[in-house]
Design a protein around this motif. Structure first.
Motif, short mmCIF file in Angstrom:
data_model
loop_
_atom_site.label_atom_id
_atom_site.label_comp_id
_atom_site.label_asym_id
_atom_site.label_seq_id
_atom_site.Cartn_x
_atom_site.Cartn_y
_atom_site.Cartn_z
N GLY A 106 23.63 18.76 27.80
CA GLY A 106 23.66 19.76 26.48
C GLY A 106 23.42 18.90 25.40
O GLY A 106 23.73 19.53 24.24
N GLN A 107 23.20 17.57 25.25
CA GLN A 107 23.11 16.97 23.92
C GLN A 107 21.65 17.03 23.54
O GLN A 107 20.85 16.08 23.57
N GLN A 108 21.40 18.12 22.78
CA GLN A 108 20.04 18.23 22.54
C GLN A 108 19.37 17.30 21.39
O GLN A 108 18.28 16.77 21.70
N GLY A 109 20.30 17.06 20.39
CA GLY A 109 20.06 16.02 19.47
C GLY A 109 19.86 14.70 20.00
O GLY A 109 18.61 14.01 19.71
N LEU A 110 20.47 14.37 20.95
CA LEU A 110 20.59 12.95 21.58
C LEU A 110 19.12 12.81 22.25
O LEU A 110 18.58 12.01 22.20
N ALA A 111 18.85 13.72 23.08
CA ALA A 111 17.81 13.94 23.71
C ALA A 111 16.45 14.05 22.91
O ALA A 111 15.57 13.31 23.22
N MET A 112 16.61 14.76 21.88
CA MET A 112 15.48 14.58 20.97
C MET A 112 15.50 13.16 20.50
O MET A 112 14.24 12.66 20.38
N LEU A 113 16.17 12.26 20.27
CA LEU A 113 16.33 10.90 19.68
C LEU A 113 15.73 10.05 20.66
O LEU A 113 14.78 9.47 20.33
N SER A 114 16.07 10.54 21.82
CA SER A 114 15.68 9.61 22.91
C SER A 114 14.23 9.88 23.21
O SER A 114 13.45 8.98 23.59
N PHE A 115 13.80 11.18 23.11
CA PHE A 115 12.29 11.51 23.23
C PHE A 115 11.52 10.66 22.00
O PHE A 115 10.52 10.27 22.57
N LEU A 116 12.39 10.78 21.03
CA LEU A 116 11.35 10.09 19.98
C LEU A 116 11.42 8.63 20.18
O LEU A 116 10.52 7.93 19.94
N GLY A 117 12.12 8.07 20.82
CA GLY A 117 12.25 6.45 21.12
C GLY A 117 11.30 6.19 22.11
O GLY A 117 10.31 5.36 21.87
N GLY A 118 11.17 7.06 23.19
CA GLY A 118 10.25 6.93 24.21
C GLY A 118 8.85 7.16 23.55
O GLY A 118 7.89 6.38 23.83
N PHE A 119 8.38 8.10 22.73
CA PHE A 119 7.25 8.48 22.19
C PHE A 119 6.99 7.36 21.18
O PHE A 119 5.86 6.77 20.97
N SER A 120 7.96 6.76 20.45
CA SER A 120 7.61 5.37 19.57
C SER A 120 7.26 4.46 20.49
O SER A 120 6.11 3.67 20.06
N SER A 121 7.86 4.24 21.53
CA SER A 121 7.28 3.03 22.33
C SER A 121 6.07 3.18 22.81
O SER A 121 5.31 2.40 22.70
N ALA A 122 5.54 4.39 23.25
CA ALA A 122 4.23 4.59 23.86
C ALA A 122 3.47 4.41 22.80
O ALA A 122 2.21 3.85 22.67
N ASN A 155 13.89 11.94 38.88
CA ASN A 155 12.97 10.80 38.66
C ASN A 155 13.84 9.79 37.84
O ASN A 155 13.99 10.15 36.49
N PRO A 156 14.23 8.71 38.35
CA PRO A 156 14.95 7.71 37.57
C PRO A 156 14.26 7.39 36.34
O PRO A 156 15.00 6.93 35.34
N ASP A 157 12.96 7.34 36.25
CA ASP A 157 12.34 6.78 35.08
C ASP A 157 12.51 7.77 33.88
O ASP A 157 12.32 7.41 32.64
N LEU A 158 13.20 8.83 34.09
CA LEU A 158 13.17 9.74 32.99
C LEU A 158 14.84 10.09 32.75
O LEU A 158 15.16 11.04 31.82
N PHE A 159 15.59 9.10 33.38
CA PHE A 159 17.08 9.47 33.16
C PHE A 159 17.70 9.31 31.67
O PHE A 159 18.42 10.11 31.14
N VAL A 160 16.80 8.22 30.85
CA VAL A 160 17.20 8.24 29.53
C VAL A 160 17.09 9.65 28.71
O VAL A 160 17.75 9.91 27.67
N LEU A 161 16.19 10.62 29.19
CA LEU A 161 15.90 11.72 28.61
C LEU A 161 16.85 12.84 29.23
O LEU A 161 17.48 13.76 28.41
N THR A 162 16.85 12.97 30.64
CA THR A 162 17.36 13.86 31.41
C THR A 162 18.96 13.84 31.36
O THR A 162 19.57 15.10 31.32
N LEU A 163 19.51 12.85 31.16
CA LEU A 163 21.06 12.60 31.22
C LEU A 163 21.53 13.21 30.00
O LEU A 163 22.29 14.02 30.09
N PRO A 164 21.11 13.18 28.69
CA PRO A 164 21.52 13.97 27.71
C PRO A 164 21.46 15.23 27.76
O PRO A 164 22.06 15.90 27.25
N LEU A 165 19.93 15.58 28.18
CA LEU A 165 19.73 16.91 28.26
C LEU A 165 20.67 17.85 29.30
O LEU A 165 21.16 18.83 28.92
N SER A 166 20.86 17.03 30.47
CA SER A 166 21.93 17.67 31.43
C SER A 166 23.15 17.91 30.97
O SER A 166 24.03 18.54 31.42
#
Lengths: 895, 126
Positions: A320-336, A307-318
């Motif tokens: 292995g950037q756990q911290g960055l993915a976590m930050l990205s998740f928080l960004g999306g969470f904040s937006s929502a 899903n390209p909608d989740l690239f922001v999250l899945t790219l760092p995850l793929s």
């Protein structure tokens, strides 16, 4: 590997931080401790709720699917902020001067405070925003899902997660959005938390972007090369879609309830807009700068079907950037979360104010009386509204199954809310816009939006494929995506075009055709000319200018000296720095009271409102001014009345003065007359006494004769003096009246005997004794005096060769008429009234007396309660004496 | 120049007193008691002197004097005016109307005689 547990922990910790920030900001604001809470930076950051999860996650997906078209979503707001910030300032100014609570309230206020219109806008907003909220919930679920996929150790359930997230957001919105009863109080806690979230989402997206460009692609140049290589570079620009979506996002930026909430309702100072005008576009630029690289590299690296909608999250995850993915998740969470919270707050205010409260008040049947417990009802209804809206979003998410592309929901939502735009812009700039026009335009736009976009895109269950293919009722020109036979357009462009063009057209036509009521015209003028009616916000320089205006106005009303003295007093009271006092609320109140003493409370309030701003002139103010004007009119009519009374008094005084002057003249004339009447006999007396004294050779006969003249004249003098004294006593009311009972005939006998003595029977008197036998109650001597006078006059003045007097009596009720009728030529008409005046003699040659007799008679009869008058137009002279208090007429039986 | 007086006076006793005084002084006295035709009476009698009361029936002494002075040849006829009202305003009016002498009632007999003789002497000299 990414731990879902850790994610949940971080997420909870983040939420706790948000709660803490909001709480602290509220506390600070309550103590007015921190100026930065109301700073332009916070304002600009709070505007970033425009960037929801749709933009955070969806923009990358959008770019991956449609290339650079995602830019249009940012282009609209950027154009509005840069090219129309003065229009936004007008909105903010109106919002403050009219104490507007929401976009629905604004529209309603503009069109004559129509609640029907407010209700319509509220329903439209709820229908458009609910899917949008569901979209945010979905994005949170999807991002959780992305982590869950990577952590198979947990049994993850979408629906449960969404439920708890929804509940948490509802609690946050209720806690910080409905703390204050007064909607006009700004929600510092919420706004500050949102600003923090804005920073988090920007930092997250920038971090992911930097990682992707420099961490994965290996630098800027390589990233550009990859973009060129990817399919994004090959997308064709669809110019009509670009134009329409840019316009749509611009419209949504202004019309979305949550945007209106942060931009207008939460605005602290309209000058913040100047800074936001460049700062917010900068924010948009930063947040969008890495969208294309992330999309291109995501498409490149991620497996096909990801899903390209989740690239922001899945790219760092793929990577292995756990911290960055976590930050990205928080960004999306904040937006929502920020979007959901503010949207829920804004919608709840609208639902509560325009649907729940009117219905509740009507149900209670006493809509007019708003008492204290109503404020609690408002609070509860707003809290319940938030819960209901969140529940709606939740159920929409659950029912729709969360399948559709995120961006599709966004555009449908934008098109729906953009239906408000014609009524809003028309209301701001066109005084001719009417309530009917706005209602008709909104209704048409809403129906077209539902038919051409909402149902085909989202409500597939409600609109069958047959309708989409063949049109409503099988009519070809009613196909939802090819209305009126226009085919081949992009569905969004088609829907936006038809709905907004017809909306605007109907709005304008109906406005022109309908007649606005008074309140609509008034509000229209207030809106269109808001800068004439209200003032710039308070600040140091602003306040001094304001205070000068206040001073000028006060001088006009109070007078220069008094106004200066008042301002000096207030300056001292404030601690006295600067030439003029600060326009604090206390000062303004005191000034208003001071002015109120001169021009009336309502007028003073309106005047200060004009200058000091805060609130513009309301209808109630105008009504109060009108009331005072009416009072002044009444007062002036009272003055007029008083002046008429004064005029009357003056006239009476003039008359009294005239009368006094006349009396004074009469007195002079009287004295002159008395003098003449006294001197005439004295002349004779003196002359003859001198003759007698110096007489040589005066015969005895002559001597005798002259002595008798002296005697006659001396008697005449005595009579005159007696008459004068008598008259004076009668006129001054000093005479004592001796009422006695007697027979009229007896009184006449006495009078005739007295008057006819020495006349040698010259006057023949005729009487009817049977008529005279009447008992009267009066002063008999005075009555006799009157009769004597009349009989003597008849003797002296009757010019008949055989003078005769007839005395006739007639009874009228309790009064008796005694007429003295002689057979002379009578008194000439001109002299008939005069004969009763003092010294008036018709024929002076025959005058034996001083001319006071009849005057005395008149006085006597007035004392006795009767009357004497001359009866005109009869042969001979007729004097009628009216004798009152006749008790008995005896003649009937005895004679 | 003869000694002919016309006396216009409505009080019979005063008329009698003056007639007695002047007749005894050698005057021919004509009397008249009404104001209305007083001017004609005077003009017909063509006297050497006129004694005029102010308050007269028909026409006041003031008007009679004014009308008399307006007749040619009557401008300098001596006129002695008598009044019982005796106010300053009356004297002014009389002097304006061309009175030769003004006397207030009651007067002493010698005053009247002196006035008549003086006026007659002045007229003779003039």
């Amino acid at each position: 590997m990414a731990s879902l547990n850790a994610l949940i922990l971080v997420c909870l910790a983040y939420v706790v931080v948000l709660f803490g920030v909001a709480f602290a900001a509220d506390r600070l604001a309550a103590r007015r401790g921190a100026r930065w809470l109301g700073s332009p930076l916070i304002y600009t950051l709070s505007l970033s709720i425009y960037c929801t999860a749709w933009t955070f996650y969806g923009a990358v997906g959008y770019a991956a699917r449609s290339g650079l078209e995602f830019i249009t979503i940012y282009l609209g707001p950027t154009l509005v902020m840069i090219g129309w910030w003065w229009g936004l300032r007008k909105l903010v100014r109106i919002g403050r001067s009219q104490r507007v609570t929401s976009i629905a309230d604004l529209i309603s206020a503009r069109y004559g405070k129509s609640n029907l219109l407010a209700m319509g806008v509220t329903i439209l907003a709820v229908i458009t925003v609910t899917p949008y909220i569901a979209l945010q919930l979905q994005s949170i679920t999807l991002s959780f899902g992305a982590f869950a996929e990577a952590d198979p150790s947990r049994n993850y359930n979408d629906t449960t997660t969404v439920f708890w997230v929804t509940a948490g957001l509802a609690v946050f919105a209720i806690l910080f959005g409905t703390r204050n009863l007064d909607v006009n109080e700004r929600h510092h806690g919420v706004v500050t938390a949102i600003a923090l979230e804005a920073v988090v989402k920007l930092v997250a997206l920038l971090a992911v972007g930097i990682f992707v460009v420099w961490g994965i692609a290996g630098g800027f140049g390589d990233a550009m090369a990859r973009i060129d290589a990817s399919e994004i570079g090959e997308w064709q620009v669809n110019s009509s879609r670009w134009a329409v979506i840019t316009f749509l996002s611009a419209a949504a930026f202004v019309c979305l309830p949550r945007m209106f909430q942060v931009m207008v309702v939460e605005n602290e100072d309209e000058r913040h807009l100047r800074i936001a005008a460049w700062a917010f576009p900068l924010y948009l630029m930063l947040i969008s700068i890495f969208v294309v690289p992330i999309a291109a590299i995501g498409l490149d690296l991620m497996p096909a079907g990801a899903n390209p909608d989740l690239f922001v999250l899945t790219l760092p995850l793929s990577q292995g950037q756990q911290g960055l993915a976590m930050l990205s998740f928080l960004g999306g969470f904040s937006s929502a979360t920020s979007m959901v919270i503010v949207a829920a707050m804004a919608l709840s205010t609208m639902v509560s104010n325009h649907i729940v409260m009117p219905v509740w008040l009507r149900a209670r049947g006493d809509g007019a009386s708003v008492s204290g417990d109503v404020r609690n009802i408002v609070l509860y209804s707003r809290r319940v509204s938030i819960a209901v809206i969140m529940a709606l979003g939740y159920f929409y998410y659950v029912l729709s199954g969360g399948g559709a592309a995120l961006s599709a929901i966004g555009l449908v939502s934008f098109t729906g809310i953009a239906q408000i735009l014609p009524a809003l812009v028309g209301g701001l700039y066109w005084r001719g816009a009417t309530r009917s026009g706005a209602l008709a335009g909104l209704s048409v736009g809403f129906c077209l939006w539902v038919f051409t976009l909402l149902l085909p895109e989202l409500g597939s269950g409600l609109l069958t494929a047959r309708v989409i293919e063949q049109g409503l009722f099988g009519l070809g020109w009613l196909r939802p995506q090819a209305l009126f036979g226009i085919e081949g357009l992009d569905p969004t462009v088609h829907a936006v075009m038809w709905s907004l063009i017809l909306n605007t057209g109907v709005f304008v036509c109906v406005s022109v055709a309908s007649i606005p009521n008074a309140l609509e015209r008034l509000q229209g003028a207030q809106f269109v000319n808001v800068f004439d009616h209200s003032s710039a916000p308070r600040g140091w320089t602003g306040s001094v200018a304001q205070c000068e205006d206040l001073m000028i106005m006060s001088q006009r009303i109070l007078g220069a000296q008094e106004a200066q003295a008042f301002f000096q007093r207030e300056l001292l009271r404030q601690g006295g720095r600067g030439p003029l006092p600060e326009p604090t609320p206390t000062f303004l109140e005191r000034l208003e009271r001071e002015l109120g003493g001169s021009v009336g409370a309502a007028a003073a309030h309106a005047m200060i409102g004009q200058i000091a701003g805060g609130s513009s002139v309301s209808v109630a103010d105008l009504m109060a001014v009108a009331d005072e004007t009416a009072q002044i009119l009444e007062y002036s009519s009272r003055l007029e009345h008083q002046s008429a009374e004064l005029n009357r008094t003056a006239r009476e005084l003039r008359e009294a003065n005239g009368k006094l002057t006349e009396i004074s003249h009469q007195k002079d004339a009287f004295l002159s007359q008395v003098s003449h009447e006294l001197r005439t006999p004295m002349t004779s007396i003196r002359a003859f006494s001198e003759i007698l004294r110096d007489a040589d050779g005066l015969s005895a006969e002559e001597g005798q004769r002259y002595a008798s003249i002296i005697h006659d004249e001396a008697q005449r003098l005595t009579r005159l003096l007696n008459d004068l004294l008598d008259l004076s006593v009668l006129e001054n009311g000093q005479v004592s009246v001796n009422i006695a009972t007697g027979n009229l005939g007896d009184v006449l006998d006495k009078a005739l005997a007295s008057a006819l003595t020495g006349t040698a029977g010259k006057l023949a008197v005729t009487r009817d004794r049977s008529q005279e036998d009447v008992v009267i109650n009066s002063d008999l001597d005075r009555l006799a005096q009157v009769f004597i006078n009349l009989i003597a006059n008849a003797c002296k003045y009757c010019d008949s060769p055989d003078p005769a007097l007839r005395i006739s009596i007639a009874r009228h009720g309790t009064v008796l008429w005694v007429d003295f009728i002689d057979n002379g030529s009578g008194i000439p008409a001109g002299a008939q009234r005069m004969v009763f005046e003092k010294f008036a003699r018709v024929n002076p040659e025959k005058a034996g007396g001083a001319g006071l007799g009849l005057a005395i008679c008149r006085e006597i009869m007035q004392r006795l309660g009767g009357d004497i008058r001359y009866v005109p137009d009869r042969p001979g002279s007729v004097f009628r004496v009216t004798v009152p208090n006749v008790t008995e007429l005896k003649n009937s039986g005895t004679s | 120049m003869g000694r002919h007086v016309v006396l216009i006076e409505d009080e019979p006793n005063i008329t009698e007193a003056i007639r007695f005084l002047l007749t005894r002084d050698g005057w021919q006295v004509d009397t008249h008691a009404d104001g209305t035709d007083a001017v004609e009476v005077i003009l017909n009698a063509a006297p050497d002197l006129v004694i005029l009361d102010v308050m007269l029936p028909g026409k006041s002494g003031m008007e009679i004097l004014k009308d008399l002075r307006a007749v040619a040849g009557m401008e300098h006829l001596p006129v002695l005016m008598l009044t019982a009202r005796g106010q300053a305003r009356d004297r002014e009016m009389a002097e304006k109307a061309g009175v030769s002498r003004f006397m207030t009632k009651p007067f002493s007999n010698t005053e009247v005689l002196t006035a008549v003789r003086d006026l007659h002497a002045q007229a003779k000299q003039g």
